[in-house]
Design a protein around this motif. Structure first.
Motif, PDB file in Angstrom:
ATOM      1  N   MET A  18      81.726  23.251  10.325  1.00 41.73           N
ATOM      2  CA  MET A  18      81.859  21.798  10.212  1.00 41.73           C
ATOM      3  C   MET A  18      83.173  21.476   9.520  1.00 41.73           C
ATOM      4  O   MET A  18      83.485  22.042   8.486  1.00 41.73           O
ATOM      5  CB  MET A  18      80.706  21.235   9.393  1.00 41.73           C
ATOM      6  CG  MET A  18      79.362  21.489  10.031  1.00 41.73           C
ATOM      7  SD  MET A  18      78.023  20.990   8.945  1.00 41.73           S
ATOM      8  CE  MET A  18      78.212  22.112   7.598  1.00 41.73           C
ATOM      9  N   SER A  19      83.913  20.567  10.088  1.00 46.10           N
ATOM     10  CA  SER A  19      85.199  20.282   9.447  1.00 46.10           C
ATOM     11  C   SER A  19      85.440  18.801   9.215  1.00 46.10           C
ATOM     12  O   SER A  19      86.413  18.443   8.572  1.00 46.10           O
ATOM     13  CB  SER A  19      86.330  20.862  10.282  1.00 46.10           C
ATOM     14  OG  SER A  19      86.328  20.258  11.548  1.00 46.10           O
ATOM     15  N   THR A  20      84.568  17.960   9.759  1.00 48.88           N
ATOM     16  CA  THR A  20      84.780  16.533   9.492  1.00 48.88           C
ATOM     17  C   THR A  20      83.512  15.893   8.930  1.00 48.88           C
ATOM     18  O   THR A  20      82.398  16.219   9.327  1.00 48.88           O
ATOM     19  CB  THR A  20      85.175  15.751  10.769  1.00 48.88           C
ATOM     20  OG1 THR A  20      84.162  15.935  11.761  1.00 48.88           O
ATOM     21  CG2 THR A  20      86.514  16.193  11.309  1.00 48.88           C
ATOM     22  N   LEU A  21      83.742  14.970   8.022  1.00 51.60           N
ATOM     23  CA  LEU A  21      82.660  14.165   7.454  1.00 51.60           C
ATOM     24  C   LEU A  21      82.937  12.715   7.826  1.00 51.60           C
ATOM     25  O   LEU A  21      84.061  12.238   7.691  1.00 51.60           O
ATOM     26  CB  LEU A  21      82.654  14.306   5.923  1.00 51.60           C
ATOM     27  CG  LEU A  21      81.689  13.350   5.196  1.00 51.60           C
ATOM     28  CD1 LEU A  21      80.247  13.842   5.335  1.00 51.60           C
ATOM     29  CD2 LEU A  21      82.051  13.231   3.718  1.00 51.60           C
ATOM     30  N   GLY A  22      81.908  12.039   8.301  1.00 47.11           N
ATOM     31  CA  GLY A  22      82.023  10.606   8.540  1.00 47.11           C
ATOM     32  C   GLY A  22      81.108   9.880   7.574  1.00 47.11           C
ATOM     33  O   GLY A  22      80.015  10.370   7.275  1.00 47.11           O
ATOM     34  N   VAL A  44      88.026  13.354   6.674  1.00 47.27           N
ATOM     35  CA  VAL A  44      86.986  12.352   6.416  1.00 47.27           C
ATOM     36  C   VAL A  44      87.333  11.039   7.116  1.00 47.27           C
ATOM     37  O   VAL A  44      88.482  10.569   7.056  1.00 47.27           O
ATOM     38  CB  VAL A  44      86.834  12.105   4.898  1.00 47.27           C
ATOM     39  CG1 VAL A  44      85.785  11.021   4.642  1.00 47.27           C
ATOM     40  CG2 VAL A  44      86.426  13.394   4.175  1.00 47.27           C
ATOM     41  N   VAL A  45      86.337  10.475   7.785  1.00 48.12           N
ATOM     42  CA  VAL A  45      86.463   9.146   8.392  1.00 48.12           C
ATOM     43  C   VAL A  45      85.485   8.223   7.670  1.00 48.12           C
ATOM     44  O   VAL A  45      84.273   8.478   7.679  1.00 48.12           O
ATOM     45  CB  VAL A  45      86.119   9.168   9.890  1.00 48.12           C
ATOM     46  CG1 VAL A  45      86.340   7.789  10.500  1.00 48.12           C
ATOM     47  CG2 VAL A  45      86.930  10.222  10.621  1.00 48.12           C
ATOM     48  N   GLN A  72      81.332   3.892  14.833  1.00 48.00           N
ATOM     49  CA  GLN A  72      81.279   4.838  15.949  1.00 48.00           C
ATOM     50  C   GLN A  72      82.154   6.063  15.672  1.00 48.00           C
ATOM     51  O   GLN A  72      81.741   7.200  15.913  1.00 48.00           O
ATOM     52  CB  GLN A  72      81.764   4.138  17.211  1.00 48.00           C
ATOM     53  CG  GLN A  72      81.453   4.878  18.460  1.00 48.00           C
ATOM     54  CD  GLN A  72      81.388   3.936  19.654  1.00 48.00           C
ATOM     55  OE1 GLN A  72      81.813   2.789  19.567  1.00 48.00           O
ATOM     56  NE2 GLN A  72      80.848   4.413  20.753  1.00 48.00           N
ATOM     57  N   GLU A  73      83.345   5.818  15.151  1.00 48.40           N
ATOM     58  CA  GLU A  73      84.249   6.939  14.842  1.00 48.40           C
ATOM     59  C   GLU A  73      83.679   7.801  13.711  1.00 48.40           C
ATOM     60  O   GLU A  73      83.730   9.030  13.763  1.00 48.40           O
ATOM     61  CB  GLU A  73      85.629   6.405  14.476  1.00 48.40           C
ATOM     62  CG  GLU A  73      86.371   5.843  15.680  1.00 48.40           C
ATOM     63  CD  GLU A  73      87.602   5.030  15.299  1.00 48.40           C
ATOM     64  OE1 GLU A  73      88.571   5.057  16.058  1.00 48.40           O
ATOM     65  OE2 GLU A  73      87.593   4.345  14.243  1.00 48.40           O
ATOM     66  N   ALA A  74      83.144   7.153  12.699  1.00 48.41           N
ATOM     67  CA  ALA A  74      82.582   7.914  11.565  1.00 48.41           C
ATOM     68  C   ALA A  74      81.379   8.738  12.016  1.00 48.41           C
ATOM     69  O   ALA A  74      81.212   9.894  11.616  1.00 48.41           O
ATOM     70  CB  ALA A  74      82.191   6.967  10.436  1.00 48.41           C
ATOM     71  N   ALA A  75      80.553   8.152  12.864  1.00 46.38           N
ATOM     72  CA  ALA A  75      79.325   8.839  13.285  1.00 46.38           C
ATOM     73  C   ALA A  75      79.607   9.974  14.266  1.00 46.38           C
ATOM     74  O   ALA A  75      78.719  10.776  14.547  1.00 46.38           O
ATOM     75  CB  ALA A  75      78.351   7.846  13.896  1.00 46.38           C
ATOM     76  N   ALA A  76      80.830  10.066  14.758  1.00 47.85           N
ATOM     77  CA  ALA A  76      81.187  11.166  15.668  1.00 47.85           C
ATOM     78  C   ALA A  76      81.552  12.432  14.895  1.00 47.85           C
ATOM     79  O   ALA A  76      81.780  13.486  15.499  1.00 47.85           O
ATOM     80  CB  ALA A  76      82.349  10.740  16.559  1.00 47.85           C
ATOM     81  N   ALA A  77      81.579  12.368  13.580  1.00 46.11           N
ATOM     82  CA  ALA A  77      81.976  13.530  12.768  1.00 46.11           C
ATOM     83  C   ALA A  77      80.888  14.604  12.806  1.00 46.11           C
ATOM     84  O   ALA A  77      79.768  14.361  13.244  1.00 46.11           O
ATOM     85  CB  ALA A  77      82.218  13.076  11.328  1.00 46.11           C
ATOM     86  N   ASP A  78      81.225  15.798  12.296  1.00 44.06           N
ATOM     87  CA  ASP A  78      80.256  16.903  12.281  1.00 44.06           C
ATOM     88  C   ASP A  78      79.049  16.586  11.405  1.00 44.06           C
ATOM     89  O   ASP A  78      77.943  17.022  11.674  1.00 44.06           O
ATOM     90  CB  ASP A  78      80.924  18.176  11.740  1.00 44.06           C
ATOM     91  CG  ASP A  78      82.085  18.612  12.604  1.00 44.06           C
ATOM     92  OD1 ASP A  78      81.952  18.555  13.831  1.00 44.06           O
ATOM     93  OD2 ASP A  78      83.119  18.993  12.039  1.00 44.06           O
ATOM     94  N   LEU A  79      79.316  15.879  10.322  1.00 39.73           N
ATOM     95  CA  LEU A  79      78.268  15.501   9.371  1.00 39.73           C
ATOM     96  C   LEU A  79      78.433  14.021   9.090  1.00 39.73           C
ATOM     97  O   LEU A  79      79.559  13.543   8.917  1.00 39.73           O
ATOM     98  CB  LEU A  79      78.507  16.202   8.043  1.00 39.73           C
ATOM     99  CG  LEU A  79      77.887  17.541   7.761  1.00 39.73           C
ATOM    100  CD1 LEU A  79      78.359  17.993   6.389  1.00 39.73           C
ATOM    101  CD2 LEU A  79      76.372  17.475   7.804  1.00 39.73           C
ATOM    102  N   GLY A  99      71.214  12.975  17.310  1.00 41.08           N
ATOM    103  CA  GLY A  99      71.736  14.344  17.380  1.00 41.08           C
ATOM    104  C   GLY A  99      72.602  14.732  16.199  1.00 41.08           C
ATOM    105  O   GLY A  99      73.007  15.889  16.087  1.00 41.08           O
ATOM    106  N   ARG A 100      72.896  13.797  15.309  1.00 41.10           N
ATOM    107  CA  ARG A 100      73.799  14.086  14.176  1.00 41.10           C
ATOM    108  C   ARG A 100      73.006  14.589  12.976  1.00 41.10           C
ATOM    109  O   ARG A 100      71.859  14.158  12.755  1.00 41.10           O
ATOM    110  CB  ARG A 100      74.584  12.838  13.703  1.00 41.10           C
ATOM    111  CG  ARG A 100      75.031  11.889  14.743  1.00 41.10           C
ATOM    112  CD  ARG A 100      75.890  12.509  15.809  1.00 41.10           C
ATOM    113  NE  ARG A 100      77.070  13.183  15.293  1.00 41.10           N
ATOM    114  CZ  ARG A 100      77.853  13.955  16.018  1.00 41.10           C
ATOM    115  NH1 ARG A 100      77.582  14.172  17.301  1.00 41.10           N
ATOM    116  NH2 ARG A 100      78.913  14.521  15.495  1.00 41.10           N
TER     117      ARG A 100
END
Ligand SMILES: NC(=O)c1ccc[n+]([C@@H]2O[C@H](COP(=O)([O-])OP(=O)(O)OC[C@H]3O[C@@H](n4cnc5c(N)ncnc54)[C@H](OP(=O)(O)O)[C@@H]3O)[C@@H](O)[C@H]2O)c1
Length: 250
Positions: A18-22, A44-45, A72-79, A99-100
């Motif tokens: 995992m590399s992005t957090l939203g 981070v978004v 929408q952009e934040a929720a596309a993150a790995d976590l 699915g997140r």
């Protein structure tokens, strides 16, 4: 390896995909978790209700790997961190969370959120309500039982003697492990506090709610300027063991 309530959640070796957090919400907790994640090498978004423009100062302050985005952009993150006032969770689009792995920080404060009969009558938990709102989400309750200032102050690298433990609860064992992996990266061990139905044990008003991270002797909600102190798994197990659903919220 799935864990049970009261056990440490192990972090699978080499599992750092995992590399992005939203974040949905970018206030005290959202910005604190964002800062810890950035320090751990995540991108981070951040998002809020008023739009990315209102987060310009915050992302400038957080540095180049932080950006403001839409939900929408934040929720596309790995976590995905859901960290809005509890009364606002129904505003969040459940499809975005489907699915997140969703880290739910929310707490019920009747004076802020209004009375919620199903919580007052102990028919459910705050995190189970989020799960019901977003059935496709892989909800893990965590960060909810530590104050934002203590969360920022107490992070320590893996293996440090004074490393603190955070509670995690959820119905999806793999999501809990992913949450534990994130916690490990940002400076905390994880202790399994059971299912979403059992997560009332560290909701607002319970002994394990925020008091684990102040000097022993205090239980329940911590208010005012109080220094944070590290809390290990034994301390959290002890406080969880004192949970009592008969305790009444103010
Ligand atoms: N503060 C703590 O120490 C602490 C500790 C553990 C858990 N918690 C819990 O974590 C949650 C967040 O607490 P906080 O102290 O960080 O709150 P906060 O500082 O008031 O920040 C709340 C954030 O949520 C955003 N927000 C509000 N409604 C929204 C919506 N409908 N959609 C998207 N974003 C929305 C706000 O953005 P706008 O300004 O644009 O509305 C703001 O960025 C709460 O449920 C709280 O009980 C807090």
């Amino acid at each position: 390896m799935p864990t049970s309530a009261g056990e440490a959640v192990a972090v699978p070796v080499g599992w750092r995909v995992m590399s992005t957090l939203g974040t949905l919400g970018a206030g005290h907790i959202g910005s604190t978790v964002a800062r810890l994640a950035l320090e751990a090498g995540y991108d981070v978004v951040l998002s809020n209700s008023r739009g990315p423009d209102t987060l310009r100062d915050l992302v400038t302050d957080l540095g180049p790997r932080a950006r403001a985005g839409t939900a929408q952009e934040a929720a596309a993150a790995d976590l995905v961190l859901v960290t809005v006032p509890f009364a606002r969770y129904r505003d969040l689009d459940p499809d975005l969370l489907s699915g997140r792995v969703v880290l739910d920080t929310m707490n019920y404060y009747p004076e802020r959120d209004g009375r919620v009969p199903e919580l007052d009558e102990h028919r459910t938990t705050t995190s189970a309500m989020l799960q019901q709102h977003a059935p496709g989400a892989r909800v893990v309750k965590t960060f909810s039982g530590i104050r934002w200032d203590h969360l920022g102050d107490l992070a320590q690298p893996s293996g440090a003697e004074d490393r603190s433990t955070l509670l995690v609860a959820g119905d999806d064992a793999e999501a809990k492990e992913r949450a534990a992996s994130f916690l490990d990266a940002i400076g905390y061990d994880a202790l399994d506090a059971g299912s979403l139905a059992e997560s009332w044990r560290f909701e607002n008003g319970q002994p394990a709610y925020t008091a684990a991270y102040v000097r022993d002797g205090q239980t329940g909600r911590v208010v005012g300027e109080v220094e944070g102190v590290p809390a290990d798994a034994a301390r959290l197990r002890d406080l969880l063991g004192r949970a009592d659903r008969g305790l009444v919220l103010p």
